[in-house]
Every structure is written in structure tokens, then in C-alpha cells.
Design a protein around this motif. Structure first.
Motif, PDB file in Angstrom:
ATOM      1  N   LEU A 193      54.360  34.394  75.498  1.00  0.00           N
ATOM      2  CA  LEU A 193      55.505  34.425  74.586  1.00  0.00           C
ATOM      3  C   LEU A 193      55.341  35.544  73.565  1.00  0.00           C
ATOM      4  O   LEU A 193      56.323  36.216  73.212  1.00  0.00           O
ATOM      5  N   ALA A 194      54.122  35.771  73.093  1.00  0.00           N
ATOM      6  CA  ALA A 194      53.887  36.857  72.138  1.00  0.00           C
ATOM      7  C   ALA A 194      54.253  38.202  72.761  1.00  0.00           C
ATOM      8  O   ALA A 194      54.893  39.049  72.112  1.00  0.00           O
ATOM      9  N   ALA A 195      53.862  38.417  74.022  1.00  0.00           N
ATOM     10  CA  ALA A 195      54.201  39.668  74.702  1.00  0.00           C
ATOM     11  C   ALA A 195      55.713  39.793  74.888  1.00  0.00           C
ATOM     12  O   ALA A 195      56.294  40.874  74.684  1.00  0.00           O
ATOM     13  N   ALA A 196      56.368  38.689  75.261  1.00  0.00           N
ATOM     14  CA  ALA A 196      57.825  38.714  75.432  1.00  0.00           C
ATOM     15  C   ALA A 196      58.517  38.996  74.105  1.00  0.00           C
ATOM     16  O   ALA A 196      59.498  39.749  74.053  1.00  0.00           O
ATOM     17  N   ALA A 197      58.009  38.401  73.018  1.00  0.00           N
ATOM     18  CA  ALA A 197      58.595  38.626  71.697  1.00  0.00           C
ATOM     19  C   ALA A 197      58.471  40.093  71.298  1.00  0.00           C
ATOM     20  O   ALA A 197      59.386  40.664  70.690  1.00  0.00           O
ATOM     21  N   LEU A 198      57.349  40.712  71.657  1.00  0.00           N
ATOM     22  CA  LEU A 198      57.156  42.132  71.352  1.00  0.00           C
ATOM     23  C   LEU A 198      58.200  42.981  72.072  1.00  0.00           C
ATOM     24  O   LEU A 198      58.847  43.846  71.465  1.00  0.00           O
ATOM     25  N   VAL A 199      58.379  42.732  73.362  1.00  0.00           N
ATOM     26  CA  VAL A 199      59.347  43.514  74.136  1.00  0.00           C
ATOM     27  C   VAL A 199      60.767  43.303  73.609  1.00  0.00           C
ATOM     28  O   VAL A 199      61.530  44.262  73.413  1.00  0.00           O
ATOM     29  N   LEU A 200      61.124  42.050  73.335  1.00  0.00           N
ATOM     30  CA  LEU A 200      62.462  41.757  72.830  1.00  0.00           C
ATOM     31  C   LEU A 200      62.688  42.368  71.452  1.00  0.00           C
ATOM     32  O   LEU A 200      63.787  42.847  71.144  1.00  0.00           O
ATOM     33  N   SER A 201      61.664  42.371  70.609  1.00  0.00           N
ATOM     34  CA  SER A 201      61.797  42.944  69.267  1.00  0.00           C
ATOM     35  C   SER A 201      62.046  44.444  69.341  1.00  0.00           C
ATOM     36  O   SER A 201      62.896  44.982  68.619  1.00  0.00           O
ATOM     37  N   LEU A 202      61.307  45.123  70.220  1.00  0.00           N
ATOM     38  CA  LEU A 202      61.515  46.561  70.367  1.00  0.00           C
ATOM     39  C   LEU A 202      62.904  46.866  70.912  1.00  0.00           C
ATOM     40  O   LEU A 202      63.578  47.799  70.458  1.00  0.00           O
ATOM     41  N   ALA A 203      63.359  46.054  71.872  1.00  0.00           N
ATOM     42  CA  ALA A 203      64.704  46.252  72.424  1.00  0.00           C
ATOM     43  C   ALA A 203      65.769  46.007  71.363  1.00  0.00           C
ATOM     44  O   ALA A 203      66.756  46.746  71.270  1.00  0.00           O
TER      45      ALA A 203
END
Length: 214
Positions: A193-203
Motif C-alpha cells: 500500500l505504501a508503494a501504491a500510495a507513492l505512485v498515486l501521489s506522484l500521479a
């Protein structure tokens, strides 16, 4: 009873341990604590909210304020900025390597009306049930000490952007969602989830930048 570790400083008023962990309360537990406060007729102070949500971990300091901004209550003027100050101060202290997070008295004494809290809690309940069914502890190195500092740096960047984004419709909802995802990742120790949150935040950051520029 074991003797306390003399090398560990005692928590100061307004302080919180910066790390999430296995002992962190679930989101439903946090909401139960907030709901108990909301049954009072008196305004609820930020200090009371933090105590009710488990102020001993960094995860709740991201998760609950982030969901507050994401909820309909987050559209009220001033709420995103207050959340940005709270989370930003916590993130700065984690980056500085502090063992405990200190928050100023003027921020801890800020109040919310019980009726607004009830609205926010009703919004968060379905999210709590869904998250507790899906997310679990995995890839814990992503939410360890180094991972927590990376998350703190990203959250600080989000918080810097939030006050001016009050002028952009729905922009801070995206920021609140990012904070909430990072907080949930730390609370559940879910590195995926932390990795997914990082990708979504950058997007989301790219999307907001394009919307503002356009």
C-alpha cells in the motif's frame, strides 16, 4: 513489572512516538474513540482527538487528518490548512530524527464542532471496514525507519502545497487521500500500500500541476 529504560526520554505534553507498528489501533478503533468525543455538546479539541486516535504512532497522525480532508467536511475553509500545519510539523520532526513528536499548544487547543465530527465519522466508517478487510502487514521494510522517513518527506511536500490549493476545487481532496493512504500503510505496516500510495501521489501531483497550469 519491568523497569523503564532510563535511556528513553519520557514523552512531553503534545508529543507522540513517530512510528507505526503492530500495536497501532485499527481505523475502526480510532473512529470509535472520535465518536465518543463527538457525543459531547462541547467543542472537541485537537489534543482530545489525537489522544482518542492513538497519538503514540505516526500513522494515525496521517490517516485521520487525511480522511478528514477527503471527507465533505474538508471542503470548509481553513480545515486543509490546519491539517497541513499539523501533519507538516510531525513530518519535519520525523525527518529530523526526533523520537517524539511535539505539537504547539495553540494547535492542540484548536476545536471542532461535534456535528462536523459526526459527519466526518459517518463518511469514514465504510472506508474503515473496507480497509481492514483488504490491507495487512507485508513488505514491512517499506514501512520501517527508512521508509517512514521517505513517507514523511512526501507528506511534508503535500502539506506545503495544501494551503494555496484551497483555491482549487477538489485539489485538497486528492492531498487528503494521499495522506490517508500513507497513514493507513504505516498503521497496517503494508508496504504494498505504501508503494501504491507513492505512485498515486506522484500521479496526482502531475494532474494538479497540469490543472493549475491549464
Amino acid at each position: 513489572m519491568a523497569a523503564p529504560d532510563s535511556a528513553t526520554p519520557a514523552p512531553q505534553p503534545g508529543a507522540a512516538k513517530p512510528r507505526g507498528g503492530p500495536g497501532s489501533p485499527s481505523l475502526s478503533d480510532m473512529l470509535d474513540g472520535l465518536e465518543a468525543l463527538a457525543h459531547s455538546d462541547a467543542p472537541v479539541r485537537v489534543e482530545q482527538m489525537l489522544a482518542a486516535t492513538g497519538r503514540s504512532t505516526f500513522g494515525p497522525l496521517l490517516l485521520v487528518p487525511g480522511l478528514l480532508v477527503l471527507s465533505p467536511v474538508g471542503g470548509m475553509p481553513g480545515i486543509p490548512t490546519t491539517v497541513a500545519v499539523l501533519v507538516g510539523m510531525a513530518s519535519l520532526q520525523i525527518l529530523a530524527g526526533r523520537r517524539y513528536i511535539w505539537l504547539p499548544r495553540w494547535l492542540l487547543d484548536r476545536c471542532a464542532r461535534p456535528a462536523l465530527m459526526v459527519r466526518a465519522i459517518r463518511f469514514m466508517r465504510p472506508l474503515a471496514r473496507a480497509s481492514e478487510a483488504v490491507f495487512r502487514s507485508r513488505m514491512r521494510w517499506m514501512t520501517g525507519e527508512a521508509g517512514t522517513r521517505v513517507i514523511a518527506a512526501l507528506c511534508l511536500a503535500i502539506c506545503i502545497a495544501m494551503p494555496p490549493l484551497e483555491l482549487v476545487p477538489l485539489a485538497n481532496s486528492t492531498c487528503g487521500g494521499a495522506l490517508a493512504l500513507f497513514g493507513l500503510a504505516l498503521t497496517t505496516r503494508d508496504g504494498v500500500l505504501a508503494a501504491a500510495a507513492l505512485v498515486l501521489s506522484l500521479a496526482a501531483a502531475v494532474g494538479i500541476a497540469m490543472a493549475v497550469a491549464g
